[in-house]
Design a protein around this motif. Structure first.
Motif, PDB file in Angstrom:
ATOM      1  N   UNK A  11       0.828  -1.206   0.000  1.00 51.06           N
ATOM      2  CA  UNK A  11       0.000   0.000   0.000  1.00 51.06           C
ATOM      3  C   UNK A  11       0.859   1.252   0.000  1.00 51.06           C
ATOM      4  N   UNK A  12       1.935   1.232   0.776  1.00 50.33           N
ATOM      5  CA  UNK A  12       2.837   2.377   0.861  1.00 50.33           C
ATOM      6  C   UNK A  12       3.575   2.578  -0.464  1.00 50.33           C
ATOM      7  N   UNK A  13       4.050   1.511  -1.063  1.00 52.23           N
ATOM      8  CA  UNK A  13       4.737   1.615  -2.356  1.00 52.23           C
ATOM      9  C   UNK A  13       3.774   2.117  -3.431  1.00 52.23           C
ATOM     10  N   UNK A  14       2.523   1.690  -3.364  1.00 58.51           N
ATOM     11  CA  UNK A  14       1.516   2.193  -4.300  1.00 58.51           C
ATOM     12  C   UNK A  14       1.310   3.695  -4.115  1.00 58.51           C
ATOM     13  N   UNK A  15       1.295   4.149  -2.884  1.00 61.92           N
ATOM     14  CA  UNK A  15       1.164   5.587  -2.614  1.00 61.92           C
ATOM     15  C   UNK A  15       2.332   6.359  -3.200  1.00 61.92           C
ATOM     16  N   UNK A  16       3.529   5.833  -3.043  1.00 61.79           N
ATOM     17  CA  UNK A  16       4.711   6.489  -3.599  1.00 61.79           C
ATOM     18  C   UNK A  16       4.619   6.556  -5.118  1.00 61.79           C
ATOM     19  N   UNK A  17       4.215   5.470  -5.742  1.00 58.72           N
ATOM     20  CA  UNK A  17       4.083   5.454  -7.202  1.00 58.72           C
ATOM     21  C   UNK A  17       3.048   6.466  -7.681  1.00 58.72           C
ATOM     22  N   UNK A  18       1.916   6.536  -6.990  1.00 59.94           N
ATOM     23  CA  UNK A  18       0.886   7.510  -7.357  1.00 59.94           C
ATOM     24  C   UNK A  18       1.399   8.938  -7.219  1.00 59.94           C
ATOM     25  N   UNK A  69       4.874  21.554  -2.702  1.00 62.91           N
ATOM     26  CA  UNK A  69       4.148  20.633  -1.828  1.00 62.91           C
ATOM     27  C   UNK A  69       4.042  19.230  -2.441  1.00 62.91           C
ATOM     28  N   UNK A  70       3.936  19.141  -3.763  1.00 57.63           N
ATOM     29  CA  UNK A  70       3.905  17.812  -4.389  1.00 57.63           C
ATOM     30  C   UNK A  70       5.260  17.113  -4.254  1.00 57.63           C
ATOM     31  N   UNK A  71       6.336  17.859  -4.451  1.00 58.22           N
ATOM     32  CA  UNK A  71       7.676  17.279  -4.277  1.00 58.22           C
ATOM     33  C   UNK A  71       7.886  16.884  -2.821  1.00 58.22           C
ATOM     34  N   UNK A  72       7.495  17.751  -1.912  1.00 57.73           N
ATOM     35  CA  UNK A  72       7.651  17.452  -0.484  1.00 57.73           C
ATOM     36  C   UNK A  72       6.836  16.233  -0.074  1.00 57.73           C
ATOM     37  N   UNK A  74       6.047  13.691  -1.946  1.00 54.54           N
ATOM     38  CA  UNK A  74       6.706  12.504  -2.479  1.00 54.54           C
ATOM     39  C   UNK A  74       7.928  12.139  -1.635  1.00 54.54           C
ATOM     40  N   UNK A  75       8.711  13.136  -1.279  1.00 53.11           N
ATOM     41  CA  UNK A  75       9.894  12.892  -0.444  1.00 53.11           C
ATOM     42  C   UNK A  75       9.485  12.359   0.920  1.00 53.11           C
ATOM     43  N   UNK A  76       8.472  12.958   1.529  1.00 56.84           N
ATOM     44  CA  UNK A  76       8.018  12.498   2.843  1.00 56.84           C
ATOM     45  C   UNK A  76       7.481  11.068   2.791  1.00 56.84           C
ATOM     46  N   UNK A  77       6.803  10.725   1.726  1.00 55.36           N
ATOM     47  CA  UNK A  77       6.277   9.364   1.605  1.00 55.36           C
ATOM     48  C   UNK A  77       7.424   8.355   1.482  1.00 55.36           C
ATOM     49  N   UNK A  78       8.466   8.713   0.743  1.00 55.92           N
ATOM     50  CA  UNK A  78       9.643   7.838   0.628  1.00 55.92           C
ATOM     51  C   UNK A  78      10.360   7.710   1.973  1.00 55.92           C
ATOM     52  N   UNK A  79      10.498   8.817   2.686  1.00 51.94           N
ATOM     53  CA  UNK A  79      11.113   8.786   4.021  1.00 51.94           C
ATOM     54  C   UNK A  79      10.260   7.946   4.972  1.00 51.94           C
ATOM     55  N   UNK A  80       8.947   8.037   4.836  1.00 47.11           N
ATOM     56  CA  UNK A  80       8.058   7.228   5.664  1.00 47.11           C
ATOM     57  C   UNK A  80       8.274   5.735   5.461  1.00 47.11           C
ATOM     58  N   UNK A  81       8.500   5.326   4.216  1.00 48.45           N
ATOM     59  CA  UNK A  81       8.763   3.905   3.958  1.00 48.45           C
ATOM     60  C   UNK A  81      10.087   3.478   4.569  1.00 48.45           C
ATOM     61  N   UNK A  82      11.100   4.319   4.463  1.00 49.05           N
ATOM     62  CA  UNK A  82      12.386   4.005   5.080  1.00 49.05           C
ATOM     63  C   UNK A  82      12.279   3.940   6.605  1.00 49.05           C
ATOM     64  N   UNK A 103       4.932  11.140   9.640  1.00 49.54           N
ATOM     65  CA  UNK A 103       5.481  11.484   8.329  1.00 49.54           C
ATOM     66  C   UNK A 103       4.431  11.283   7.244  1.00 49.54           C
ATOM     67  N   UNK A 104       3.672  10.200   7.328  1.00 45.75           N
ATOM     68  CA  UNK A 104       2.619   9.953   6.339  1.00 45.75           C
ATOM     69  C   UNK A 104       1.514  11.000   6.428  1.00 45.75           C
ATOM     70  N   UNK A 105       1.182  11.433   7.631  1.00 40.53           N
ATOM     71  CA  UNK A 105       0.185  12.502   7.786  1.00 40.53           C
ATOM     72  C   UNK A 105       0.666  13.801   7.154  1.00 40.53           C
ATOM     73  N   UNK A 106       1.958  14.110   7.316  1.00 36.90           N
ATOM     74  CA  UNK A 106       2.514  15.304   6.689  1.00 36.90           C
ATOM     75  C   UNK A 106       2.493  15.188   5.166  1.00 36.90           C
ATOM     76  N   UNK A 107       2.799  13.996   4.662  1.00 38.19           N
ATOM     77  CA  UNK A 107       2.725  13.765   3.221  1.00 38.19           C
ATOM     78  C   UNK A 107       1.298  13.931   2.719  1.00 38.19           C
ATOM     79  N   UNK A 108       0.359  13.401   3.466  1.00 36.49           N
ATOM     80  CA  UNK A 108      -1.063  13.538   3.136  1.00 36.49           C
ATOM     81  C   UNK A 108      -1.470  15.004   3.113  1.00 36.49           C
ATOM     82  N   UNK A 109      -1.024  15.756   4.089  1.00 34.02           N
ATOM     83  CA  UNK A 109      -1.344  17.178   4.166  1.00 34.02           C
ATOM     84  C   UNK A 109      -0.768  17.937   2.973  1.00 34.02           C
ATOM     85  N   UNK A 110       0.453  17.615   2.568  1.00 33.66           N
ATOM     86  CA  UNK A 110       1.075  18.294   1.434  1.00 33.66           C
ATOM     87  C   UNK A 110       0.323  18.018   0.133  1.00 33.66           C
ATOM     88  N   UNK A 111      -0.087  16.774  -0.079  1.00 30.12           N
ATOM     89  CA  UNK A 111      -0.851  16.445  -1.291  1.00 30.12           C
ATOM     90  C   UNK A 111      -2.175  17.189  -1.279  1.00 30.12           C
TER      91      UNK A 111
END
Length: 164
Positions: A11-18, A69-72, A74-82, A103-111
């Motif tokens: 699910x997390x990898x799918x989020x990163x791809x999206x 915010x879109x770049x941020x 994406x970066x936050x989602x990748x950091x979240x997986x790590x 971290x995922x909540x922050x990524x969600x907020x940025x999107x």
């Protein structure tokens, strides 16, 4: 428990791809003979005649906010997986995945911020008359789907933190 962890990772990898597709691909606003994203405007269907959205646009600061915010996100989602991988084996039960969930909540907020700005100001970003006659493209839709995925993923991390 392994099935749940595998599902969360997928699910997390799918989020990163999206997020990557929504950020990079040229289909936030589409029409019959043009494609527009947060980076450039392509004025024909073959995408050979593209113009970069520059500082001459009156709403360039809002476009830059969407880009950032879109770049941020994406970066936050990748950091979240790590951080998920690191926290899985390093922290004791009850402390796990709180950092990843934040971290995922922050990524969600940025999107959400990026998609909301674009949806409220899309007609002001592209002042040309022929570009106003279009619809939201699949990259814009993927950004909202990525918002839902990252939100669900962060909630799953919060629920998973107490499991053995």
């Amino acid at each position: 428990m392994l099935v749940v962890l595998a599902f969360i990772i997928i699910f997390h990898i799918t989020s990163i791809a999206l997020l990557f597709i929504a950020t990079i691909d040229n289909a936030w606003w589409v029409g019959q003979d043009f494609y527009v994203d947060i980076w450039k405007i392509c004025l024909n269907a073959t995408k050979t005649e593209c113009l970069e959205i520059g500082s001459n646009n009156p709403n360039f600061q809002a476009i830059q906010a969407i880009q950032a915010t879109m770049i941020l996100s994406t970066i936050l989602c990748c950091i979240g997986l790590l951080s998920f991988g690191l926290q899985l084996f390093r922290l004791k039960q009850g402390e796990r995945f709180v950092f990843t969930a934040i971290i995922q909540m922050l990524s969600c907020l940025c999107v959400m911020i990026a998609a909301a700005i674009y949806s409220s100001m899309y007609d002001k970003f592209h002042p040309a008359l022929e570009i106003k006659n279009g619809t939201f493209g699949y990259s814009f839709i993927l950004a909202w789907i990525a918002f839902a995925f990252t939100l669900i993923n962060s909630i799953m991390y919060l629920i998973l933190r107490k499991r053995k």
